[in-house]
Design a protein around this motif. Structure first.
Motif, PDB file in Angstrom:
ATOM      1  N   MET A  32       0.609  -1.222   0.103  1.00 58.61           N
ATOM      2  CA  MET A  32      -0.108  -0.074   0.096  1.00 58.61           C
ATOM      3  C   MET A  32       0.718   1.261   0.049  1.00 58.61           C
ATOM      4  SD  MET A  32      -2.490   1.486   2.999  1.00 58.61           S
ATOM      5  CE  MET A  32      -1.399   2.220   3.717  1.00 58.61           C
ATOM      6  N   TYR A  33       1.830   1.169   1.011  1.00 58.52           N
ATOM      7  CA  TYR A  33       2.771   2.414   0.868  1.00 58.52           C
ATOM      8  C   TYR A  33       3.509   2.594  -0.286  1.00 58.52           C
ATOM      9  CZ  TYR A  33       1.226   3.380   5.807  1.00 58.52           C
ATOM     10  OH  TYR A  33       0.473   3.828   6.989  1.00 58.52           O
ATOM     11  N   ARG A  34       3.926   1.556  -0.760  1.00 57.06           N
ATOM     12  CA  ARG A  34       4.817   1.594  -2.147  1.00 57.06           C
ATOM     13  C   ARG A  34       4.000   2.388  -3.357  1.00 57.06           C
ATOM     14  NH1 ARG A  34       7.018  -3.620  -1.114  1.00 57.06           N
ATOM     15  NH2 ARG A  34       5.278  -4.529  -2.038  1.00 57.06           N
ATOM     16  N   THR A  35       2.565   1.993  -3.319  1.00 60.22           N
ATOM     17  CA  THR A  35       1.669   2.510  -4.119  1.00 60.22           C
ATOM     18  C   THR A  35       1.551   3.947  -3.945  1.00 60.22           C
ATOM     19  OG1 THR A  35       0.434   0.486  -4.632  1.00 60.22           O
ATOM     20  CG2 THR A  35      -0.534   2.445  -5.217  1.00 60.22           C
ATOM     21  N   ILE A  36       1.203   4.332  -2.872  1.00 54.54           N
ATOM     22  CA  ILE A  36       0.785   5.751  -2.756  1.00 54.54           C
ATOM     23  C   ILE A  36       2.028   6.622  -2.614  1.00 54.54           C
ATOM     24  CG2 ILE A  36      -1.344   5.286  -1.482  1.00 54.54           C
ATOM     25  CD1 ILE A  36       0.076   5.903   1.130  1.00 54.54           C
ATOM     26  N   ALA A  37       3.170   5.965  -2.190  1.00 47.73           N
ATOM     27  CA  ALA A  37       4.540   7.080  -2.229  1.00 47.73           C
ATOM     28  C   ALA A  37       4.933   7.131  -3.550  1.00 47.73           C
ATOM     29  CB  ALA A  37       5.602   5.979  -1.451  1.00 47.73           C
ATOM     30  N   GLN A  38       4.516   6.285  -4.565  1.00 44.60           N
ATOM     31  CA  GLN A  38       4.903   6.656  -5.893  1.00 44.60           C
ATOM     32  C   GLN A  38       3.915   7.696  -6.624  1.00 44.60           C
ATOM     33  OE1 GLN A  38       5.074   2.654  -7.687  1.00 44.60           O
ATOM     34  NE2 GLN A  38       6.815   2.181  -6.525  1.00 44.60           N
ATOM     35  N   GLY A  39       2.759   8.124  -5.780  1.00 48.58           N
ATOM     36  CA  GLY A  39       1.905   8.856  -6.554  1.00 48.58           C
ATOM     37  C   GLY A  39       0.619   8.365  -6.986  1.00 48.58           C
ATOM     38  N   ASN A  40       0.676   7.022  -6.790  1.00 52.00           N
ATOM     39  CA  ASN A  40      -0.425   6.313  -7.311  1.00 52.00           C
ATOM     40  C   ASN A  40      -1.582   6.320  -6.333  1.00 52.00           C
ATOM     41  OD1 ASN A  40       0.749   5.773  -9.638  1.00 52.00           O
ATOM     42  ND2 ASN A  40       1.897   4.178  -8.812  1.00 52.00           N
ATOM     43  N   VAL A  41      -2.914   6.286  -6.838  1.00 51.89           N
ATOM     44  CA  VAL A  41      -4.304   5.906  -5.887  1.00 51.89           C
ATOM     45  C   VAL A  41      -4.116   4.522  -5.574  1.00 51.89           C
ATOM     46  CG1 VAL A  41      -6.582   5.878  -5.626  1.00 51.89           C
ATOM     47  CG2 VAL A  41      -5.296   7.846  -7.092  1.00 51.89           C
ATOM     48  N   TRP A  42      -4.447   4.155  -4.110  1.00 55.27           N
ATOM     49  CA  TRP A  42      -4.672   2.706  -3.767  1.00 55.27           C
ATOM     50  C   TRP A  42      -5.882   2.371  -3.256  1.00 55.27           C
ATOM     51  CZ3 TRP A  42      -6.107   0.168   0.812  1.00 55.27           C
ATOM     52  CH2 TRP A  42      -5.702  -1.048   0.823  1.00 55.27           C
ATOM     53  N   HIS A  43      -6.278   1.319  -3.859  1.00 52.12           N
ATOM     54  CA  HIS A  43      -7.850   1.031  -3.462  1.00 52.12           C
ATOM     55  C   HIS A  43      -7.750  -0.442  -2.709  1.00 52.12           C
ATOM     56  CE1 HIS A  43      -9.904   3.924  -6.044  1.00 52.12           C
ATOM     57  NE2 HIS A  43      -9.002   3.589  -6.872  1.00 52.12           N
ATOM     58  N   GLY A  44      -8.479  -0.627  -1.732  1.00 53.11           N
ATOM     59  CA  GLY A  44      -8.395  -1.957  -1.036  1.00 53.11           C
ATOM     60  C   GLY A  44      -9.368  -1.906   0.202  1.00 53.11           C
ATOM     61  N   GLU A  45      -9.394  -3.096   0.802  1.00 51.09           N
ATOM     62  CA  GLU A  45     -10.344  -3.448   1.983  1.00 51.09           C
ATOM     63  C   GLU A  45      -9.523  -3.432   3.335  1.00 51.09           C
ATOM     64  OE1 GLU A  45     -12.659  -6.552   1.270  1.00 51.09           O
ATOM     65  OE2 GLU A  45     -13.936  -5.668  -0.099  1.00 51.09           O
ATOM     66  N   ILE A  46      -9.671  -2.923   4.280  1.00 50.58           N
ATOM     67  CA  ILE A  46      -8.772  -2.603   5.456  1.00 50.58           C
ATOM     68  C   ILE A  46      -9.493  -2.909   6.824  1.00 50.58           C
ATOM     69  CG2 ILE A  46      -7.371  -1.119   6.857  1.00 50.58           C
ATOM     70  CD1 ILE A  46      -6.543   0.473   4.543  1.00 50.58           C
ATOM     71  N   CYS A  47      -9.028  -3.970   7.430  1.00 50.71           N
ATOM     72  CA  CYS A  47      -9.804  -4.264   8.780  1.00 50.71           C
ATOM     73  C   CYS A  47      -9.070  -3.418   9.979  1.00 50.71           C
ATOM     74  CB  CYS A  47      -9.552  -5.683   9.095  1.00 50.71           C
ATOM     75  SG  CYS A  47     -10.538  -6.231  10.597  1.00 50.71           S
ATOM     76  N   ASN A  48      -9.708  -2.451  10.615  1.00 53.68           N
ATOM     77  CA  ASN A  48      -9.300  -1.641  11.730  1.00 53.68           C
ATOM     78  C   ASN A  48      -9.970  -2.315  13.152  1.00 53.68           C
ATOM     79  OD1 ASN A  48      -7.901  -0.041  10.097  1.00 53.68           O
ATOM     80  ND2 ASN A  48      -9.189   1.506   9.879  1.00 53.68           N
ATOM     81  N   LYS A  49      -9.269  -1.805  13.968  1.00 54.28           N
ATOM     82  CA  LYS A  49      -9.809  -2.241  15.375  1.00 54.28           C
ATOM     83  C   LYS A  49     -10.311  -0.827  16.000  1.00 54.28           C
ATOM     84  CE  LYS A  49      -8.108  -4.364  19.768  1.00 54.28           C
ATOM     85  NZ  LYS A  49      -7.037  -4.932  20.313  1.00 54.28           N
ATOM     86  N   ALA A  50     -11.538  -0.718  16.721  1.00 49.42           N
ATOM     87  CA  ALA A  50     -12.040   0.431  17.312  1.00 49.42           C
ATOM     88  C   ALA A  50     -11.543   0.420  18.837  1.00 49.42           C
ATOM     89  CB  ALA A  50     -13.569   0.192  17.475  1.00 49.42           C
ATOM     90  N   LYS A  51     -11.566   1.602  19.511  1.00 49.77           N
ATOM     91  CA  LYS A  51     -11.331   2.006  20.643  1.00 49.77           C
ATOM     92  C   LYS A  51     -11.768   0.817  21.629  1.00 49.77           C
ATOM     93  CE  LYS A  51     -10.907   5.588  24.057  1.00 49.77           C
ATOM     94  NZ  LYS A  51     -11.355   7.129  24.487  1.00 49.77           N
ATOM     95  N   ALA A  52     -12.956   0.335  21.349  1.00 52.34           N
ATOM     96  CA  ALA A  52     -13.876  -0.604  22.275  1.00 52.34           C
ATOM     97  C   ALA A  52     -13.306  -1.858  22.150  1.00 52.34           C
ATOM     98  CB  ALA A  52     -15.299  -0.437  22.038  1.00 52.34           C
ATOM     99  N   GLY A  53     -12.497  -2.157  21.056  1.00 49.74           N
ATOM    100  CA  GLY A  53     -11.746  -3.544  21.023  1.00 49.74           C
ATOM    101  C   GLY A  53     -12.216  -4.463  19.774  1.00 49.74           C
ATOM    102  N   HIS A  54     -13.551  -3.989  19.218  1.00 45.90           N
ATOM    103  CA  HIS A  54     -14.090  -4.863  18.170  1.00 45.90           C
ATOM    104  C   HIS A  54     -13.534  -4.447  16.763  1.00 45.90           C
ATOM    105  CE1 HIS A  54     -16.548  -1.184  18.262  1.00 45.90           C
ATOM    106  NE2 HIS A  54     -16.743  -1.319  16.956  1.00 45.90           N
ATOM    107  N   LEU A  55     -13.448  -5.209  15.911  1.00 48.10           N
ATOM    108  CA  LEU A  55     -13.210  -5.065  14.543  1.00 48.10           C
ATOM    109  C   LEU A  55     -13.880  -4.403  13.430  1.00 48.10           C
ATOM    110  CD1 LEU A  55     -10.794  -8.217  14.047  1.00 48.10           C
ATOM    111  CD2 LEU A  55     -10.194  -6.176  15.122  1.00 48.10           C
ATOM    112  N   TYR A  56     -13.841  -3.675  12.772  1.00 54.02           N
ATOM    113  CA  TYR A  56     -14.586  -3.379  11.609  1.00 54.02           C
ATOM    114  C   TYR A  56     -13.850  -2.948  10.306  1.00 54.02           C
ATOM    115  CZ  TYR A  56     -12.420   1.470  12.699  1.00 54.02           C
ATOM    116  OH  TYR A  56     -11.522   2.280  12.614  1.00 54.02           O
ATOM    117  N   TRP A  57     -14.559  -3.121   9.171  1.00 48.43           N
ATOM    118  CA  TRP A  57     -13.833  -3.319   7.839  1.00 48.43           C
ATOM    119  C   TRP A  57     -14.384  -2.003   7.201  1.00 48.43           C
ATOM    120  CZ3 TRP A  57     -10.686  -6.893   5.481  1.00 48.43           C
ATOM    121  CH2 TRP A  57     -10.543  -8.105   6.096  1.00 48.43           C
TER     122      TRP A  57
END
Length: 264
Positions: free
Chosen positions: A122-147
């Motif tokens: 992902m960082y290689r893509t945006i560091a080269q000035g390109n747009v990145w698309h994808g799905e990311i799983c994050n963790k909320a403050k309460a501890g549950h995951l969200y996509w």
């Protein structure tokens, strides 16, 4: 009179020019609370029109930003990933306040779900000035995951290097949960189908063998010249043979239907 007129003109010009400069300062800070009257001087008129056009552009940008904020989770970061802006939707989905998010690295919501290679790509893509698309799983403050369905756009400077990034996201947690449930249901269905196939295979062996034996021995008994059967016994044997063949046909039909369902 000429001196007074020149002094008045100079003072009026200076006052109008000062208003224009102050308006530009306000606009540069993002404030659109700018009111200007059209001066009589043509040069100042051109400047005033330019300032009003600048105000109009900022107003349009504010409307577009408002519309985007209502629909998407939006954040901007510097090139190191430090959050410089987070909208209310980002705060709501993550559970962190905007004050807790701004100034923090995006690692604050890292769920550890993705591999290091995922982030490097992902960082290689945006560091080269390109747009990145994808799905990311994050963790909320309460501890549950969200996509999140994510698009990251780099802002470039004159040297063609990114100076900041904007991430626009959509919460797809419900869709991902549905996909998980579908996978579970599919696995259960496949297990059940495998159990059915094993049962039918067993039934084929367990039923065919004794049925063939019953039919075969019945036919031998009917055709044994040394111990001929009576008329009533022959009728009984015919019932046995007929019933056995019918049952064997049913077994074959069940197995054929199973093979059709499995696409064999």
């Amino acid at each position: 009179a000429m001196i007074v007129s020149a002094f008045y003109f100079s003072t009026n010009l200076s006052a109008n020019l000062n208003k224009i400069i102050q308006s530009l300062i306000l606009l540069s800070k993002g404030s659109t609370n700018v009111q200007l009257e059209m001066p009589s001087d043509r040069y100042l008129q051109n400047l005033t029109n330019a300032v009003l056009e600048f105000k109009h552009v900022l107003l349009n940008l504010e409307e577009e930003k408002f519309a985007l904020d209502q629909h998407a989770i939006v954040a901007t970061t510097d090139i190191k990933g430090t959050i410089t802006y987070a909208n209310d939707k980002f705060s709501a989905v993550s559970g962190y306040s905007i004050e807790e998010l701004v100034g923090q690295n995006h690692r604050i919501v890292n769920s550890q779900h993705h591999s290091n290679e995922f982030w490097k790509e992902m960082y290689r893509t945006i560091a080269q000035g390109n747009v990145w698309h994808g799905e990311i799983c994050n963790k909320a403050k309460a501890g549950h995951l969200y996509w999140l369905e994510t698009t990251i756009v780099p802002f470039m400077e004159d040297t063609k290097k990114p100076i900041s990034y904007i991430a626009i996201r959509t919460d797809i947690s419900a869709r991902k949960q549905a996909e998980i449930e579908l996978k579970k249901s599919t696995a259960i269905a496949e297990t059940a189908n495998q159990a059915k196939s094993e049962f039918l295979s067993s039934m084929s062996h367990e039923l065919r063998t004794p049925l063939n034996s019953i039919i075969g021995f019945s036919q031998l008994m009917m055709n044994d010249p040394q111990e001929p059967l009576s008329t009533s016994q022959q009728e009984s044997m015919n019932y046995i043979i007929s019933g056995g063949k019918h049952l064997l046909s049913l077994v074959d039909q069940v197995l054929e239907l199973s093979a059709i369902e499995e696409g064999v």
